[in-house]
Motif scaffolding. Structure first.
Motif, short mmCIF file in Angstrom:
data_model
loop_
_atom_site.label_atom_id
_atom_site.label_comp_id
_atom_site.label_asym_id
_atom_site.label_seq_id
_atom_site.Cartn_x
_atom_site.Cartn_y
_atom_site.Cartn_z
N TYR A 21 26.57 176.70 -104.06
CA TYR A 21 28.18 176.20 -104.50
C TYR A 21 28.35 177.13 -105.68
O TYR A 21 27.95 177.65 -106.81
CB TYR A 21 27.31 174.83 -105.51
N PRO A 22 29.75 176.79 -105.98
CA PRO A 22 30.51 178.38 -106.70
C PRO A 22 30.87 177.46 -108.52
O PRO A 22 30.27 176.28 -108.34
CB PRO A 22 32.05 178.48 -105.93
N GLN A 23 30.69 178.27 -108.94
CA GLN A 23 31.06 177.93 -110.35
C GLN A 23 32.32 176.48 -110.51
O GLN A 23 32.32 175.38 -110.97
CB GLN A 23 31.30 178.91 -111.58
N ASP A 24 32.86 176.90 -110.06
CA ASP A 24 34.26 175.94 -109.57
C ASP A 24 34.74 175.66 -108.31
O ASP A 24 34.52 176.89 -107.65
CB ASP A 24 34.87 175.55 -111.06
N GLY A 25 36.00 175.15 -107.75
CA GLY A 25 36.48 175.76 -106.82
C GLY A 25 34.99 174.86 -104.87
O GLY A 25 33.88 174.03 -105.48
N VAL A 26 36.00 175.46 -104.14
CA VAL A 26 35.42 175.74 -103.15
C VAL A 26 34.77 176.68 -102.22
O VAL A 26 35.82 177.76 -102.60
CB VAL A 26 36.43 175.01 -101.67
N ALA A 46 31.27 170.14 -108.23
CA ALA A 46 31.46 169.18 -108.87
C ALA A 46 32.26 169.22 -109.89
O ALA A 46 32.90 169.77 -110.46
CB ALA A 46 30.15 168.26 -110.30
N GLU A 47 32.78 167.59 -109.53
CA GLU A 47 34.75 167.66 -110.26
C GLU A 47 36.25 167.87 -108.73
O GLU A 47 37.11 168.38 -109.69
CB GLU A 47 34.72 168.19 -111.53
N THR A 48 35.40 168.63 -107.94
CA THR A 48 36.48 169.77 -107.69
C THR A 48 37.36 168.75 -106.63
O THR A 48 36.85 167.09 -106.06
CB THR A 48 35.71 170.01 -106.33
N ASP A 49 39.11 168.80 -106.54
CA ASP A 49 39.46 167.52 -105.69
C ASP A 49 40.16 168.95 -104.74
O ASP A 49 41.04 169.92 -105.18
CB ASP A 49 40.62 167.88 -106.43
#
Length: 111
Positions: A21-26, A46-49
């Protein structure tokens, strides 16, 4: 886009060894691609749109880990491990990862 496995050979792997998993994003990894299908592992923080979009190809999703909501043609589908979703080409869809979310996306020809 390079795939992890060559398209002219048999291939096997454990998803648990590929999921990160990345820190944020995809983070996406193309596992295998040939003339008919493309198999891609998607790992969303988590919380990625992912905003609404379409694909010119049929697609299927198999959820491996985590939770999220897929909005497919205006209908919310709860994503959790074991859920399978088939989407026809050009179907509008969007995604929200509630937790870290991993799924296998398969793109296939529409014929």
């Amino acid at each position: 886009m390079n795939a992890i496995a060559p398209s002219n050979r048999c291939f096997n792997s454990k998803f648990t060894e590929l999921i990160e998993y990345p820190q944020d994003g995809v983070l996406s990894k193309v596992l295998l691609k040939d003339d008919n299908c493309q198999y891609t592992l998607f790992c969303l923080a988590a919380e990625t749109d992912i905003s609404e979009h379409t694909s010119s190809r049929n697609a299927s999703i198999v959820v491996l880990e985590g939770r999220g909501i897929l909005t497919l043609e205006g209908e919310d589908i709860q994503l959790e491990p074991g859920v399978f979703v088939f989407m026809t080409a050009h179907a509008p869809h969007a995604l929200k990862a509630q937790d870290n979310l991993a799924f296998l996306l398969t793109l296939s020809e529409t014929k």
